[in-house]
Design an enzyme around this catalytic site. Structure first.
Site, short mmCIF file in Angstrom:
data_model
loop_
_atom_site.label_atom_id
_atom_site.label_comp_id
_atom_site.label_asym_id
_atom_site.label_seq_id
_atom_site.Cartn_x
_atom_site.Cartn_y
_atom_site.Cartn_z
N GLU A 92 0.84 -1.21 0.00
CA GLU A 92 0.00 0.00 0.00
C GLU A 92 0.87 1.26 0.00
OE1 GLU A 92 -4.06 -1.47 2.21
OE2 GLU A 92 -2.41 -0.90 3.50
N CYS A 105 3.57 8.47 0.52
CA CYS A 105 4.27 7.62 1.49
C CYS A 105 4.41 6.25 0.84
CB CYS A 105 3.43 7.56 2.77
SG CYS A 105 4.09 6.46 4.02
N CYS A 112 6.79 -6.43 7.19
CA CYS A 112 7.96 -5.81 7.84
C CYS A 112 8.45 -6.74 8.94
CB CYS A 112 7.59 -4.45 8.43
SG CYS A 112 9.01 -3.64 9.21
N CYS A 116 7.35 -3.66 15.35
CA CYS A 116 7.05 -2.59 16.32
C CYS A 116 5.63 -2.82 16.86
CB CYS A 116 7.14 -1.22 15.67
SG CYS A 116 8.77 -0.90 14.96
N CYS A 119 2.43 -0.93 15.50
CA CYS A 119 2.28 -0.81 14.05
C CYS A 119 1.64 -2.05 13.44
CB CYS A 119 3.65 -0.56 13.44
SG CYS A 119 3.66 -0.60 11.64
N CYS A 360 -0.62 6.56 9.83
CA CYS A 360 0.67 6.02 10.23
C CYS A 360 0.48 4.74 11.04
CB CYS A 360 1.34 7.08 11.09
SG CYS A 360 3.07 7.13 10.84
#
Ligand code: SF4
Length: 386
Positions: A92, A105, A112, A116, A119, A360
């Site tokens: 995305e 972005c 990933c 984290c 996230c 975010c």
């Protein structure tokens, strides 16, 4: 060897062209076609002879193209693209209009590996790195699309709308993207070569020509790669996701801190600044009662003393399975006041794209969360980290 011509720098195209027995300058036509005109079909590149185009195709060269499978727009003016890659993987990108800037972005990995805790992307399985061509094509595909996305959510009550003043032309086409942030899915500095290659290509004056000061790479803190970045001849802006002023808390929020604790990370930033004299941005995700007290703010000021920096406070955005709550506006403001009183340039980033899960830390590209325990520092950190 990757035969995607979109992935190649001008110098590499020159070597390919010369290697095929053609004149070097023809590489310039190819580069311009791909990167200044968003050319996608070699057969339409009429400045090259038919025979040479056929030769390129016979040798297996092609111009890659990612496919937009969905586009959602938020009433706040942001938009989220879901792209499908050639092998069926999905990523995305998020478009963020802001006054005279239009920022994209971009993602650098499918999933990933950093995990984290705040996230959504870190909550899905890491699948693979993107190629430079796939990173670049997020820009070209977004620009080639008209922004006729489906408006999918109501304005977020209680927060000021950052209404877009994005001006579409009469055909509904998007204006050109002015800024890039490497802050979508993935840790950019774990895909270092492809990220740097994509920046070199996007910045090239014969191609898309996005100014280097308009490009920001954001890292969760891969210290050796920050040192490496300092030595590059091309220097995008650097942002570091910090989100905690002390190791214990950062260990819990960002597992990379076990590998590169704050002292090591900040030493790398010092080395980076000694080499480049560039200011860095520290990003700080604001989580209610976890990292958002006045004491945390004071610790942060103390921790970063001596560095050239500014701070972006980012409201935490919810996702399925996450037990954190974003800090209230009052707490964020209090935190910001402490930083500002200490002379720190501080910006509060209002959430954008939350209604379409484009804010975010919310990007998941439709992948299911991996089965793993989600840590909840709320229950582990009862006391302030004095
Ligand atoms: S914040 Fe960035 S580095 Fe951390 S898990 Fe999410 S995408 Fe990865």
């Amino acid at each position: 060897m990757n035969k995607d011509l979109k992935d190649k720098t001008l110098e590499e195209l020159e070597r390919i062209v010369v290697g095929l027995g053609q004149k070097k300058y023809l590489a310039g036509y190819l580069f311009k076609f791909i990167h200044a005109q968003n050319g996608r079909d070699l057969s339409t590149l009429s400045t090259l002879s038919k025979a040479f185009r056929a030769q390129l195709a016979e040798q297996g060269y092609f111009i890659s193209q990612i496919k937009i499978v969905d586009c959602l727009s938020d009433p706040d003016g942001s938009a989220k693209y879901l792209f499908e890659l050639a092998d069926g993987e999905r990523i995305e990108s998020v478009l963020l209009p802001d006054e005279d800037r239009l920022t994209l972005c971009v993602s650098t990995q499918v999933g990933c590996p950093m995990g984290c805790a705040f996230c959504a992307t870190g909550n899905i399985q890491f699948r693979r790195n993107l190629t430079a061509g796939e990173i670049i094509d997020q820009v070209y595909a977004a620009e080639a699309s008209s922004l006729k996305c489906e408006v999918s959510s109501e304005p977020d009550p209680g927060f000021p709308l950052q209404t877009s003043n994005l001006k579409l032309d009469s055909s509904g086409a998007l204006p050109r993207i002015t800024n890039l942030v490497y802050m979508g899915m993935g840790e950019p500095l774990l895909n270092y070569d492809a990220v740097l290659r994509s920046i070199r290509i996007l910045n090239h004056t014969s191609g898309r020509n996005i100014g280097i000061r308009h490009i920001t790479v954001s890292t969760s803190g891969v210290a050796p790669a920050i040192r490496q970045l300092a030595k590059e001849e091309i220097r995008p802006r650097l942002a570091i996701s910090l989100s905690a002023p002390a190791d214990g808390l950062r260990d819990r929020l960002m597992p990379i801190n076990h590998k590169y604790p704050l002292a090591e990370l900040l030493n790398a930033v010092r080395a980076y600044q000694a080499e480049t004299s560039q200011r860095v941005t520290f990003e700080y995700v604001m989580i209610e009662a976890v990292n958002d007290t006045v004491n945390h703010a004071r610790l942060l000021v103390k921790l970063l003393r001596g560095l050239m920096y500014n701070v972006n406070l980012i409201e935490h955005n919810p996702f399925t399975g996450c037990e954190f709550t974003g800090s209230s506006r009052e707490r964020i403001q209090k935190f910001a006041d402490v930083l500002k009183e200490a002379g720190v340039e501080t910006t509060i980033r209002f959430r954008m794209g939350r209604g379409i899960k484009a804010a975010c830390g919310q990007l998941q590209a439709g992948y299911e969360p991996a089965k793993r325990e989600i840590r909840n520092p709320n229950t582990e950190i009862q006391n302030k980290p004095e």
